[in-house]
Structure formats: C-alpha cells, structure tokens
Design a protein around this motif. Structure first.
Motif, short mmCIF file in Angstrom:
data_model
loop_
_atom_site.label_atom_id
_atom_site.label_comp_id
_atom_site.label_asym_id
_atom_site.label_seq_id
_atom_site.Cartn_x
_atom_site.Cartn_y
_atom_site.Cartn_z
N ALA A 301 -40.31 -12.02 20.13
CA ALA A 301 -40.71 -13.28 19.49
C ALA A 301 -40.13 -13.39 18.09
O ALA A 301 -39.62 -14.44 17.68
CB ALA A 301 -42.24 -13.38 19.46
N ALA A 302 -40.18 -12.27 17.34
CA ALA A 302 -39.67 -12.28 15.96
C ALA A 302 -38.15 -12.53 15.94
O ALA A 302 -37.65 -13.32 15.14
CB ALA A 302 -40.00 -10.96 15.28
N MET A 303 -37.44 -11.88 16.85
CA MET A 303 -35.98 -12.06 16.89
C MET A 303 -35.63 -13.49 17.28
O MET A 303 -34.70 -14.09 16.74
CB MET A 303 -35.34 -11.07 17.87
N ARG A 304 -36.41 -14.06 18.21
CA ARG A 304 -36.14 -15.46 18.60
C ARG A 304 -36.37 -16.39 17.41
O ARG A 304 -35.61 -17.33 17.17
CB ARG A 304 -37.02 -15.86 19.77
N GLY A 305 -37.38 -16.06 16.62
CA GLY A 305 -37.67 -16.88 15.43
C GLY A 305 -36.53 -16.82 14.42
O GLY A 305 -36.27 -17.78 13.70
N LEU A 306 -35.83 -15.69 14.39
CA LEU A 306 -34.73 -15.53 13.42
C LEU A 306 -33.41 -16.11 13.95
O LEU A 306 -32.43 -16.20 13.21
CB LEU A 306 -34.52 -14.04 13.11
N GLY A 307 -33.42 -16.51 15.23
CA GLY A 307 -32.18 -16.95 15.90
C GLY A 307 -31.30 -17.85 15.05
O GLY A 307 -30.13 -17.54 14.83
N GLU A 359 -35.37 -6.59 9.34
CA GLU A 359 -36.26 -5.49 8.92
C GLU A 359 -37.61 -6.05 8.43
O GLU A 359 -38.66 -5.48 8.69
CB GLU A 359 -35.60 -4.65 7.83
N ARG A 360 -37.54 -7.19 7.71
CA ARG A 360 -38.80 -7.76 7.19
C ARG A 360 -39.74 -8.10 8.33
O ARG A 360 -40.95 -7.99 8.22
CB ARG A 360 -38.47 -9.01 6.36
N GLU A 361 -39.17 -8.51 9.47
CA GLU A 361 -40.01 -8.87 10.62
C GLU A 361 -40.43 -7.65 11.44
O GLU A 361 -41.55 -7.58 11.93
CB GLU A 361 -39.25 -9.83 11.56
N LEU A 362 -39.50 -6.70 11.60
CA LEU A 362 -39.75 -5.62 12.57
C LEU A 362 -40.36 -4.35 11.96
O LEU A 362 -41.01 -3.59 12.66
CB LEU A 362 -38.48 -5.27 13.35
N ALA A 367 -41.06 -0.29 13.16
CA ALA A 367 -39.65 0.04 13.43
C ALA A 367 -39.15 1.18 12.54
O ALA A 367 -39.58 1.33 11.39
CB ALA A 367 -38.79 -1.20 13.19
N ARG A 368 -38.25 1.96 13.12
CA ARG A 368 -37.47 2.95 12.35
C ARG A 368 -35.99 2.67 12.63
O ARG A 368 -35.60 2.49 13.79
CB ARG A 368 -37.76 4.38 12.81
N PRO A 369 -35.13 2.68 11.60
CA PRO A 369 -33.71 2.42 11.82
C PRO A 369 -33.00 3.58 12.52
O PRO A 369 -33.39 4.74 12.38
CB PRO A 369 -33.14 2.26 10.41
N HIS A 370 -31.94 3.24 13.26
CA HIS A 370 -31.02 4.23 13.82
C HIS A 370 -30.28 4.87 12.64
O HIS A 370 -29.75 4.16 11.78
CB HIS A 370 -30.04 3.49 14.73
N TRP A 371 -30.17 6.19 12.65
CA TRP A 371 -29.54 6.91 11.53
C TRP A 371 -28.03 6.68 11.41
O TRP A 371 -27.44 6.90 10.36
CB TRP A 371 -29.79 8.41 11.66
N GLY A 372 -27.41 6.27 12.50
CA GLY A 372 -25.95 6.14 12.48
C GLY A 372 -25.47 4.71 12.27
O GLY A 372 -24.27 4.46 12.34
#
Ligand SMILES: Cc1cc2nc3c(=O)[nH]c(=O)nc-3n(C[C@H](O)[C@H](O)[C@H](O)COP(=O)(O)OP(=O)(O)OC[C@H]3O[C@@H](n4cnc5c(N)ncnc54)[C@H](O)[C@@H]3O)c2cc1C
Length: 417
Positions: A301-307, A359-362, A367-372
C-alpha cells in the motif's frame, strides 16, 4: 577502478591479485588498511578501502565435494555461475540463487544476498564453514557446529573480519525447475493474498513499477516437489504470459532464463538472468528493504501511494520473500521477510531522494536495508537496526584488533565500542 554499476570509484591506493593463500596472508599482515573485492556488484562503498584492495580471482580454484555429498568446499572468489556448473556436473545443487549468477560467493554472503522463496533463506545460510585470513595474516576456520555464536556473526560480515579464502556450503541432489510468468496480476490481489501468492511455488517474484494496478508474477516450481504443471491459464486474476518476459518491460528476454514452463536445471531457472548476458539493465542503481513478512500488505500500500513520485525513476521493482535466519547482520535475522527491491534509472541525486521517501514509509514497518545496495539512511542508523550489532562490534575487535578491515562504510555503521 569502479564497481559493476559504475557509481563507485574505488579509492584504494594499491590493488593486488595474490596467487596463493600465503600471499594473501603476507599482503594482509603488511597492510594498514585492507579489503577484499568480490565481483564488485554492490552499489555502495561496502567493498572500498583507502589502503590495499585484494582481488582473489587468481587463487587456485577448488570445488571439493564432501564424502557424504552434503557439502562442498570452494574458493571464496568463485562466482555462482561457475560453482553451479560444477555442482550440476556432479549431480548436486544449492537450495537457492540470487537473480543473477555473476556474483562471487564470498561477496554475496558478506552482504546477505538473497533470492526469493517463502521457505528459502539468504544465500549465506548455506554456509557451514568459513576459512578466513585475519588481519595478523593467519588462517582461521569458523565452523557452524564448533563455533556457533562466532559463526553467526562471521558469515554476513561486510568483509570486516578478514579475507574469506574458502567457504563450505550445504548442497543437495540436483533438481529441476519450471518457470512461468503471469501478466497483470492485480496488486490488490497480491496484497490481500500475499502468503498464498508467494506460497504458490518454490520461488516467486512479483515485478511492478508501482505506476499501475498490476504486477507480473514469476513462478518457479520445483518439478520434483510441485510437479511440472502451471497454476492455470488464469491465476490470481492474472494471465499466463504468451511469450518470454524481461523484468523491465520492453527489454529483450533473451537475457533471461527460460520461461513458458520449460523444465531445466535449478541454476538455469532460479536466477532471472543468464550468466552469459548482462544481467538486469546495466545502467542502473538499486536499493532494497527487507521487512517482516506480515508487513507485506502495508508495504505494498505504501509503495502504491508513492507511485506518482517514484515510477518515473524506476526501471522496475521486485517483491520477493526470504525466510528467517540466525546470522547476526542478515536483514532477515530472526524474521521471515518480504523484500521490496527497486532498480532505478542512473540519476543518482533524484534516486537518493526517492529512496529516502521509500525509507520514510517502510522503516516504521520494520525495514532493514540490503547491505550491498543504496540507502539514504545514515550508516550508523542502519547498524542500529541490527539487534546483534553490539556483538558484531565486539567480534570485529576480537578478530581484527587493529581495525585493518574496517573501512569507512563499516566504521560508520558499527563505530568502535
Ligand atoms: C544486476 C544486479 C543484480 C543483483 N541481484 C541481487 C539479488 O537478486 N539479490 C540480492 O540480495 N542482491 C542482489 N544484488 C546485489 C549483490 O548481490 C550484492 O551486492 C553482493 O554483495 C555482490 O557480490 P560481490 O561478489 O559483487 O560483492 P562485492 O560488491 O565485491 O563485495 C561485497 C562485500 O563483500 C566483501 N567481500 C567480497 N569478497 C570477499 C572475500 N573473499 N573475503 C572477504 N570479504 C569479501 C567486500 O569487501 C564487501 O564488503 C544484485 C546486484 C546487481 C548488480
């Protein structure tokens, strides 16, 4: 010298290509600051150093299968593509692979690289032992059975504990996979029936640019466990694709592993991209956040909102699942995850702002970021998202008391205790 994406120019004063483990030992012991570069596919400075950069591609290649055929010991610098071919020739397989086989085993494990599958852990979870050269130049073996706690801190370790010259990985009998793509699966469906969608096969990925209401869902079924049939001409309100697809709409699918249900060996189906072609797009940046699996509907839902704000910058975005593991710095440590990945157009500043929006949404969803990959969060804040971060700092001090492997990236994420 730069990384695969070309967005990081390495600052190393010297680059070495040692031919023996003894030479690795001498170089490491003699270097003030040192780091090992894998295949250079990370998008940030995790592999950089101001001192001596070691490329281990010239170490003698070895693929040694154990007597019980349940594990294989390999040179750290080996790429998954080469290892997979060797394993397949011996009738063996790894449980999972990332989207591309071009990456080195040691480098991938060091950043917690993963593929997709509700029951499949990060690639590092296949490791049962590591052979390191630590900053005193001496060899050290860390074994899952014998060194339980230290081992859990040593596998996803950002190259900060030593040079990984060898790894032992769990293997299983070779298996076959058949891959299908479903077009136009509604994102509403994916969010509402997330566990069912991602539980439909051994490995499932969904691609979207968040600009519309649908995703294309890639379904990879193990023929020995799930049979060789697809899920129906229509599934989850999507349609079985009538031709091969590329994750980025409009790009030529010849770069991709075989689809349309053609069964084939595990290593020619589990990655999306074939080893002999450029993976993904080539000119791109990437970011990825891993969240607790139960946050999937909220994340969608958050990603769709940022679309409207992110779609113009996206080449594609991929939703995957990763099973929990016990490795201290793994983004999937202690929780089954949903992973939200973005492949961006190479427009660094605009992309950085878009990543900050995501990041602000997730981040509030765990959420934790991928290190690479790229993240906008300050590195120390990323370090703080890892519950075993304190233990990792102690382990770094124990194995590398002079901080030779501690580059700027690691020092920022895990400041000295
Ligand atoms: C096109 C593309 C697709 C990708 N797809 C995926 C995906 O499907 N899933 C996913 O999770 N990630 C993916 N990634 C990210 C990638 O898997 C990670 O960045 C991974 O770490 C790359 O491995 P590498 O060998 O290139 O490591 P590098 O970038 O070379 O190094 C990463 C880290 O490992 C350390 N390291 C490397 N080798 C050694 C060694 N021998 N000893 C000690 N330390 C070492 C380095 O110092 C550094 O800290 C993708 C990247 C690209 C470019």
């Amino acid at each position: 010298m730069h990384n695969w994406a070309g967005n990081v120019e390495f600052e190393a004063a010297r680059v070495h290509r040692p031919r023996t483990v003894e030479e690795v030992g001498r170089l490491v012991a003699g270097a003030e600051q040192v780091k090992v570069l894998g295949s250079g596919h990370s998008f940030n400075r995790v592999a950089d150093t101001r001192g001596d950069l070691l490329v281990l591609d010239d170490l003698p290649r070895g693929v040694e299968v154990s007597a019980d055929r349940r594990s294989v010991t390999v040179t750290g610098s080996i790429r998954y593509a080469e290892l997979a071919r060797e394993l397949q020739a011996r009738g063996l397989a790894l449980a999972n692979l990332a989207s591309l086989p071009h990456i080195s085993v040691a480098g991938s494990c060091a950043t917690g690289t993963h593929g997709s599958g509700n029951g499949l852990q990060s690639l590092a979870s296949a490791v049962t032992a590591l052979r390191l050269v630590t900053s005193d130049g001496e060899p050290l073996t860390v074994d899952r059975e014998k060194d339980q706690d230290r081992f859990a801190g040593s596998v996803v370790a950002l190259g900060a504990l030593g040079a990984v010259v060898g790894l032992t990985l769990a293997v299983e009998p070779a298996f076959e996979v058949a891959q299908w793509v479903y077009d136009d699966v509604p994102l509403d469906r994916i969010a509402a029936r997330f566990d069912e969608v991602f539980g439909a096969a051994y490995s499932v990925s969904a691609f979207t640019d968040w600009g519309g209401d649908t995703a294309s869902v890639w379904v990879k079924r193990r023929t020995d466990r799930e049979g060789g049939a697809h899920l129906g001409a229509r599934w989850m309100d999507g349609r079985l694709a009538d031709g091969p697809r590329h994750p980025v709409p409009g790009l030529c699918p010849v770069h991709c592993t075989a689809q349309l249900g053609l069964a084939g060996p595990w290593h020619e189906r589990l990655p999306h991209f074939r080893p002999d072609f450029t993976p993904s797009v080539g000119e791109e940046l990437q970011s990825e956040l891993l969240l607790p699996r139960e946050a999937a509907p909220a994340a969608v839902a958050a990603m769709r909102g940022l679309g409207p704000r992110i779609t113009p910058l996206l080449l594609t975005s991929e939703i995957r699942t990763v099973a929990a593991d016990e490795l201290w710095l793994s983004p999937a440590h202690g929780r089954d995850c949903v992973a939200v990945h973005c492949t961006w157009r190479p427009a660094f500043e605009a992309v950085r702002q878009a990543i900050a929006l995501i990041e602000r949404e997730l981040l509030p969803l765990g959420a934790r970021p991928h290190w690479g990959k790229l993240f906008a969060l300050a590195p120390e804040a990323v370090g703080a998202l890892h519950q075993r971060g304190e233990d990792f700092r102690r382990l770094m001090t124990e194995l590398d008391p002079r901080g030779a492997f501690r580059n700027d990236f690691v020092a920022a994420a895990f400041p000295r205790p």
